[in-house]
Design an enzyme around this catalytic site. Structure first.
Site, short mmCIF file in Angstrom:
data_model
loop_
_atom_site.label_atom_id
_atom_site.label_comp_id
_atom_site.label_asym_id
_atom_site.label_seq_id
_atom_site.Cartn_x
_atom_site.Cartn_y
_atom_site.Cartn_z
N ILE A 12 0.72 -1.32 0.13
CA ILE A 12 -0.07 0.02 -0.06
C ILE A 12 0.83 1.38 0.14
O ILE A 12 0.79 2.28 -0.67
CB ILE A 12 -0.96 -0.21 1.19
N LEU A 33 12.26 -3.41 4.83
CA LEU A 33 12.11 -4.52 4.04
C LEU A 33 11.95 -5.94 4.47
O LEU A 33 12.20 -6.70 4.19
CB LEU A 33 13.44 -4.44 3.09
N ALA A 74 4.28 1.49 8.38
CA ALA A 74 5.03 0.34 8.79
C ALA A 74 4.49 -0.61 9.96
O ALA A 74 4.80 -0.16 10.98
CB ALA A 74 6.18 0.99 9.13
N ALA A 75 3.75 -1.45 9.42
CA ALA A 75 3.06 -2.47 10.20
C ALA A 75 3.04 -3.83 9.86
O ALA A 75 3.01 -4.03 8.55
CB ALA A 75 1.85 -1.73 10.67
N TYR A 141 -3.94 -7.96 15.58
CA TYR A 141 -3.51 -7.12 14.48
C TYR A 141 -4.65 -5.74 14.47
O TYR A 141 -4.27 -4.67 14.75
CB TYR A 141 -3.97 -7.52 13.14
N LYS A 145 -3.71 -2.06 15.98
CA LYS A 145 -4.03 -0.58 15.19
C LYS A 145 -5.06 0.31 15.95
O LYS A 145 -5.02 1.46 15.91
CB LYS A 145 -4.88 -0.91 13.77
N HIS A 189 -3.42 -12.97 0.96
CA HIS A 189 -4.70 -12.20 0.69
C HIS A 189 -5.50 -12.84 -0.46
O HIS A 189 -4.80 -13.38 -1.49
CB HIS A 189 -4.45 -10.58 0.35
N GLY A 284 -9.96 -15.55 14.02
CA GLY A 284 -10.11 -14.24 14.15
C GLY A 284 -10.50 -13.28 13.02
O GLY A 284 -10.50 -12.22 12.59
N ASP A 285 -10.93 -14.11 11.89
CA ASP A 285 -11.84 -13.55 10.90
C ASP A 285 -13.30 -13.12 11.18
O ASP A 285 -14.32 -14.03 11.62
CB ASP A 285 -12.12 -14.62 9.76
N1 UFG Z 1 -9.75 -16.42 2.62
C1 UFG Z 1 -10.04 -17.68 2.01
N2 UFG Z 1 -8.79 -18.39 1.67
C2 UFG Z 1 -7.51 -17.97 1.09
C3 UFG Z 1 -7.53 -16.53 1.92
C4 UFG Z 1 -8.74 -16.02 2.18
O1 UFG Z 1 -11.04 -18.25 2.33
O2 UFG Z 1 -6.86 -18.62 0.91
C5 UFG Z 1 -10.78 -15.79 3.08
C6 UFG Z 1 -10.29 -14.93 4.46
O3 UFG Z 1 -10.85 -15.99 5.31
C7 UFG Z 1 -11.20 -13.61 4.50
C8 UFG Z 1 -11.32 -13.14 2.91
O4 UFG Z 1 -11.09 -14.49 2.20
O5 UFG Z 1 -12.46 -13.80 5.11
C9 UFG Z 1 -10.35 -12.32 2.96
O6 UFG Z 1 -9.07 -12.57 3.27
P1 UFG Z 1 -7.93 -11.64 3.13
O7 UFG Z 1 -6.66 -12.34 3.97
O8 UFG Z 1 -7.47 -11.39 1.84
O9 UFG Z 1 -8.13 -10.28 4.10
P2 UFG Z 1 -8.57 -9.98 5.38
O10 UFG Z 1 -9.93 -9.49 5.48
O11 UFG Z 1 -8.20 -11.20 6.34
O12 UFG Z 1 -7.76 -8.76 5.74
C10 UFG Z 1 -7.60 -7.62 5.14
C11 UFG Z 1 -6.25 -7.21 5.47
C12 UFG Z 1 -6.28 -6.42 6.75
C13 UFG Z 1 -7.37 -5.67 6.96
C14 UFG Z 1 -8.79 -6.39 6.46
C15 UFG Z 1 -9.91 -5.40 6.56
O13 UFG Z 1 -5.21 -7.98 5.42
O14 UFG Z 1 -5.19 -5.91 6.92
O15 UFG Z 1 -8.47 -6.80 5.24
O16 UFG Z 1 -10.82 -5.64 6.13
F1 UFG Z 1 -7.57 -5.57 8.30
#
Ligand code: UFG
Length: 331
Positions: A12, A33, A74-75, A141, A145, A189, A284-285
């Site tokens: 980002i 890095l 930076a996080a 996380y 924040k 992601h 955590g989701d």
């Molecule tokens: N997912 C899957 N399979 C995968 C990867 C992801 O089912 O292989 C699902 C995750 O469970 C989640 C959704 O897809 O429910 C999105 O997952 P991401 O890892 O892409 O994103 P997150 O929602 O977990 O987190 C992202 C950023 C965070 C931020 C958040 C805000 O990584 O830093 O969005 O909504 F806080």
């Protein structure tokens, strides 16, 4: 304007650096890095390798340049990793910010744009989240924040450090010029992971849970194009420099897509079948995160240009197809 971007070599941060340099600002990037790439820092920005917690390095940087604005990216930002190693998140994220604010205050630099997250909200019954929605993070996380936001707010009260906190929802896509994009190692992601199947780097996608209380049982997220997100940062900077009130904005597209819908969209876009398997929920989701972006639209006049998923997928696809191994010269 002289601008310090801490964490400007990450996914980002590098997109914001590019828009800042395209707008002719003098940009200095500080990044250790750990997850960023020196190659992602577009010229003519100056890159300095170092840790934000290193106060003597910060003092040197602030002595050499008189900054008008500081951007903080930076996080560590993986929900999954934070569940396994919360102390890493509180140490890197929180103590890094404290060091930066201390030095900003010492050098009387009074303007910060802070990269926050929808993860501060946690599981909320509200379908569309406003900035007033209660914040109960569901993972370390998001908690780190939220703590960082609160630290900034107290520094505003005590030292007159002015801030805009931007709470991003799910950021995806890549700059349209095709020279910078997303390169996390390992990638966690959803969109880049799904693209790995048509790129023949992965055979199937595991969907983390299909028993959520959502339209199809899979988690729902609000995806915002990284280029639109970058534009919001420049607007936030102008807003603060005009002397306006410190505040918090959500940034999303106000539309929720389920994990299954994302996979279907990528299948449609690439014309390639994406096999799926259902796995257990990822700890955590939250089940659903959809932003109300009304406040940022009203106050900053920000409007996302790339509102459909195709634009996000198209730019991400172009980046990955042209950079199959991501950035080449570093890791
Ligand atoms: N997912 C899957 N399979 C995968 C990867 C992801 O089912 O292989 C699902 C995750 O469970 C989640 C959704 O897809 O429910 C999105 O997952 P991401 O890892 O892409 O994103 P997150 O929602 O977990 O987190 C992202 C950023 C965070 C931020 C958040 C805000 O990584 O830093 O969005 O909504 F806080």
């Amino acid at each position: 304007m002289n601008i310090l971007v801490v964490g400007g070599a990450g996914y980002i941060g590098s997109h914001i650096v590019k828009q800042l340099t395209d707008s002719n600002h003098n940009v200095i990037v500080l990044d250790n890095l750990q997850t960023g790439h020196a190659e992602a820092v577009t010229k003519p920005a100056t890159f300095i390798k170092g840790n934000v917690k290193d106060k003597s390095l910060l003092r040197k940087i602030f002595t050499e340049t008189s900054f008008d604005v500081v951007f903080h990216f930076a996080a560590n930002s993986s929900v999954e990793e934070s569940m396994k190693d919360p102390l890493l998140y509180f140490d890197n994220n929180v103590s890094g910010l404290i060091a930066l604010l201390e030095i900003m205050n010492e050098f009387a630099v009074k303007t910060i744009i802070f990269s926050s997250t929808a993860a501060v909200y946690g599981d909320t019954p509200e379908e569309v989240i406003t900035e007033d929605t209660v914040t109960i993070p569901k993972n370390p996380y998001g908690e780190s924040k939220r703590m960082m936001e609160q630290i900034i707010q107290w520094c505003h009260t005590a030292y007159n450090i002015n801030y805009v906190v931007l709470r991003y929802f799910n950021v995806a896509g890549a700059d349209l010029a095709g020279i910078i994009g997303e390169d996390h190692r390992p990638e966690t992601h959803l969109i880049p992971i799904v693209l790995q199947v048509p790129l023949e780097k992965r055979e199937f996608i595991t969907i983390f849970g299909n028993d959520y209380d959502t339209k199809d049982g899979t988690t729902v997220r609000d995806y915002v194009h990284v280029v639109d997100l970058a534009t919001a940062h420049l607007l936030a900077m102008d807003y603060l420099l005009e002397g306006k009130e410190s505040t918090i904005f959500n940034i999303g597209s106000s539309t929720g897509f389920s994990t299954l819908e994302i996979i279907n969209k990528v299948e449609e876009y690439t014309g390639k079948k994406i096999p799926i398997r259902y796995g257990s929920r990822r700890e955590g989701d939250p089940h659903s995160l959809i932003a109300s972006s009304k406040k940022i639209e009203a106050v900053l006049g920000w409007k996302p240009h790339y509102t459909d998923l195709d634009a996000i997928i198209d730019s991400a696809w172009k980046w990955h197809i042209n950079h199959p191994d991501g950035y080449e010269n570093d890791c």
